[in-house]
Design a protein around this motif. Structure first.
Motif, PDB file in Angstrom:
ATOM      1  N   SER A 117      14.284  69.787  22.297  1.00  0.00           N
ATOM      2  CA  SER A 117      14.703  69.740  23.695  1.00  0.00           C
ATOM      3  C   SER A 117      14.518  68.346  24.280  1.00  0.00           C
ATOM      4  O   SER A 117      13.492  67.691  24.074  1.00  0.00           O
ATOM      5  CB  SER A 117      13.905  70.754  24.517  1.00  0.00           C
ATOM      6  OG  SER A 117      14.229  70.651  25.887  1.00  0.00           O
ATOM      7  N   CYS A 119      15.307  67.873  27.701  1.00  0.00           N
ATOM      8  CA  CYS A 119      15.478  68.113  29.142  1.00  0.00           C
ATOM      9  C   CYS A 119      14.682  67.131  29.998  1.00  0.00           C
ATOM     10  O   CYS A 119      15.158  66.684  31.051  1.00  0.00           O
ATOM     11  CB  CYS A 119      15.064  69.540  29.480  1.00  0.00           C
ATOM     12  SG  CYS A 119      16.116  70.807  28.730  1.00  0.00           S
ATOM     13  N   GLU A 125      21.264  68.207  34.339  1.00  0.00           N
ATOM     14  CA  GLU A 125      21.569  69.012  33.170  1.00  0.00           C
ATOM     15  C   GLU A 125      22.742  69.953  33.447  1.00  0.00           C
ATOM     16  O   GLU A 125      23.052  70.279  34.590  1.00  0.00           O
ATOM     17  CB  GLU A 125      20.350  69.818  32.709  1.00  0.00           C
ATOM     18  CG  GLU A 125      19.883  70.869  33.682  1.00  0.00           C
ATOM     19  CD  GLU A 125      18.666  71.631  33.160  1.00  0.00           C
ATOM     20  OE1 GLU A 125      17.942  71.073  32.316  1.00  0.00           O
ATOM     21  OE2 GLU A 125      18.448  72.771  33.609  1.00  0.00           O
ATOM     22  N   MET A 127      24.321  73.714  31.970  1.00  0.00           N
ATOM     23  CA  MET A 127      23.982  74.906  31.204  1.00  0.00           C
ATOM     24  C   MET A 127      25.205  75.409  30.450  1.00  0.00           C
ATOM     25  O   MET A 127      26.318  75.438  30.981  1.00  0.00           O
ATOM     26  CB  MET A 127      23.453  76.000  32.124  1.00  0.00           C
ATOM     27  CG  MET A 127      22.286  75.563  33.003  1.00  0.00           C
ATOM     28  SD  MET A 127      20.809  75.113  32.025  1.00  0.00           S
ATOM     29  CE  MET A 127      20.344  76.726  31.418  1.00  0.00           C
ATOM     30  N   TYR A 129      26.163  78.836  28.048  1.00  0.00           N
ATOM     31  CA  TYR A 129      25.778  80.127  27.485  1.00  0.00           C
ATOM     32  C   TYR A 129      26.837  80.491  26.442  1.00  0.00           C
ATOM     33  O   TYR A 129      28.003  80.688  26.788  1.00  0.00           O
ATOM     34  CB  TYR A 129      25.694  81.189  28.583  1.00  0.00           C
ATOM     35  CG  TYR A 129      24.706  80.837  29.676  1.00  0.00           C
ATOM     36  CD1 TYR A 129      23.370  81.174  29.562  1.00  0.00           C
ATOM     37  CD2 TYR A 129      25.128  80.144  30.819  1.00  0.00           C
ATOM     38  CE1 TYR A 129      22.457  80.849  30.564  1.00  0.00           C
ATOM     39  CE2 TYR A 129      24.238  79.807  31.817  1.00  0.00           C
ATOM     40  CZ  TYR A 129      22.897  80.161  31.684  1.00  0.00           C
ATOM     41  OH  TYR A 129      22.000  79.812  32.670  1.00  0.00           O
ATOM     42  N   GLY A 156      20.458  67.991  23.792  1.00  0.00           N
ATOM     43  CA  GLY A 156      19.882  69.319  23.983  1.00  0.00           C
ATOM     44  C   GLY A 156      19.987  70.141  22.720  1.00  0.00           C
ATOM     45  O   GLY A 156      20.706  69.785  21.784  1.00  0.00           O
ATOM     46  N   ARG A 170      21.555  79.547  24.476  1.00  0.00           N
ATOM     47  CA  ARG A 170      21.595  78.771  25.720  1.00  0.00           C
ATOM     48  C   ARG A 170      21.319  77.296  25.421  1.00  0.00           C
ATOM     49  O   ARG A 170      20.351  76.943  24.753  1.00  0.00           O
ATOM     50  CB  ARG A 170      20.552  79.280  26.714  1.00  0.00           C
ATOM     51  CG  ARG A 170      20.584  78.538  28.068  1.00  0.00           C
ATOM     52  CD  ARG A 170      19.477  78.998  28.980  1.00  0.00           C
ATOM     53  NE  ARG A 170      18.159  78.618  28.469  1.00  0.00           N
ATOM     54  CZ  ARG A 170      17.011  78.974  29.040  1.00  0.00           C
ATOM     55  NH1 ARG A 170      17.025  79.758  30.108  1.00  0.00           N
ATOM     56  NH2 ARG A 170      15.860  78.591  28.528  1.00  0.00           N
ATOM     57  N   ARG A 172      20.719  73.598  27.277  1.00  0.00           N
ATOM     58  CA  ARG A 172      20.465  72.822  28.487  1.00  0.00           C
ATOM     59  C   ARG A 172      20.800  71.381  28.130  1.00  0.00           C
ATOM     60  O   ARG A 172      20.029  70.698  27.449  1.00  0.00           O
ATOM     61  CB  ARG A 172      19.012  72.967  28.937  1.00  0.00           C
ATOM     62  CG  ARG A 172      18.632  74.401  29.302  1.00  0.00           C
ATOM     63  CD  ARG A 172      17.147  74.527  29.610  1.00  0.00           C
ATOM     64  NE  ARG A 172      16.775  73.751  30.794  1.00  0.00           N
ATOM     65  CZ  ARG A 172      15.516  73.663  31.240  1.00  0.00           C
ATOM     66  NH1 ARG A 172      14.538  74.295  30.601  1.00  0.00           N
ATOM     67  NH2 ARG A 172      15.249  72.944  32.303  1.00  0.00           N
ATOM     68  N   ALA A 214      27.736  75.302  35.053  1.00  0.00           N
ATOM     69  CA  ALA A 214      27.443  76.245  33.980  1.00  0.00           C
ATOM     70  C   ALA A 214      28.742  76.615  33.264  1.00  0.00           C
ATOM     71  O   ALA A 214      29.781  76.805  33.899  1.00  0.00           O
ATOM     72  CB  ALA A 214      26.776  77.492  34.533  1.00  0.00           C
ATOM     73  N   THR A 217      29.046  82.788  30.803  1.00  0.00           N
ATOM     74  CA  THR A 217      28.099  83.653  31.516  1.00  0.00           C
ATOM     75  C   THR A 217      27.559  84.661  30.508  1.00  0.00           C
ATOM     76  O   THR A 217      28.072  84.792  29.391  1.00  0.00           O
ATOM     77  CB  THR A 217      28.780  84.389  32.678  1.00  0.00           C
ATOM     78  OG1 THR A 217      29.771  85.290  32.148  1.00  0.00           O
ATOM     79  CG2 THR A 217      29.428  83.402  33.645  1.00  0.00           C
TER      80      THR A 217
END
Length: 226
Positions: A117, A119, A125, A127, A129, A156, A170, A172, A214, A217
């Motif tokens: 990671s 982050c 950042e 996201m 999914y 990431g 996921r 980031r 993002a 979902t």
């Protein structure tokens, strides 16, 4: 006596010309080998990881003794008792030399920054999914690692989570920009899968332009598929 002296001389010459080496002892018979190969042109490992190499000998009915290993960059890849260790980021040329048969082969090793990671390295950042499939199979975190990149810069890693009994990944993805720069300083995010046992990686064909939003979902996952 002459053969023994010549063999010792050859071993001394080999030892003097190698910066870092390991010695692999294998029983040898009277049949001369015609080829020794490592089987790969390039290997990829991460800093701190270790691996071993076993040269392929042809014909398969014989084996070779006194196989020496060299690394062109000890600060990148070190060798001890036939175990290779990634020391620092960069490239190293690994060479296997059979002193007695005067056979050799080599391959490159790319020691990469660990896919972990990032982050905390970036103020912003994005996201993602995702539903990830690798050659028709679900992503397996036991044998694979997922990474998000901009160019060759690590941004990431994929974290395996579960929602309503369904596995998803996921990401980031970090950045120094909040969204796509109207002046053209855009960042295209690519995704890679690293195979821990095979010491190689592949890149997914799907990409995302960094926008700080993002993507995907939990009910409609972004698809990453090789």
């Amino acid at each position: 006596m002459m053969k023994k002296t010549a063999r010792i001389a050859m071993m001394l010459v080999a030892a003097l010309t190698m910066g870092s080496c390991g010695l692999m002892e294998i029983d040898e018979d009277e049949v001369a080998a015609v080829e020794m190969a490592l089987g790969r042109d390039t290997l990829y490992i991460m800093v701190g990881d270790q691996f071993t190499l076993q040269p392929d000998i042809k014909p398969e009915s014989i084996a070779i003794s006194d196989v020496y290993w060299t690394s062109s960059a000890d600060t990148v890849l070190s060798i001890s008792n036939n175990v290779f260790t990634g020391v620092g980021e960069g490239w190293a040329l690994v060479k296997a030399i059979s002193v007695s048969r005067q056979l050799e082969d080599s391959c490159y090793v790319n020691v990469m920054r660990r896919w972990e990671s990032t982050c905390r390295d970036y103020p912003y950042e994005m996201m993602v999914y995702a539903n990830v499939t690798v050659h028709g199979q679900p992503f397996n975190p036991e044998t694979m690692i997922l990474g998000a990149f901009v160019g060759d810069e690590m941004r990431g890693v994929g974290e395996v989570l579960e929602w309503k009994g369904r596995q998803y990944v996921r990401f980031r993805v970090g950045s120094d920009i909040r969204y796509i720069d109207p002046e053209g300083v855009d960042e295209t995010v690519t995704f890679r899968v690293y195979y821990k046992q095979q010491l190689r990686y592949e890149e997914f064909p799907q990409t995302i332009d960094y926008d700080g939003e993002a993507h995907g979902t939990l009910s409609n996952l972004f698809s990453l598929s090789l």
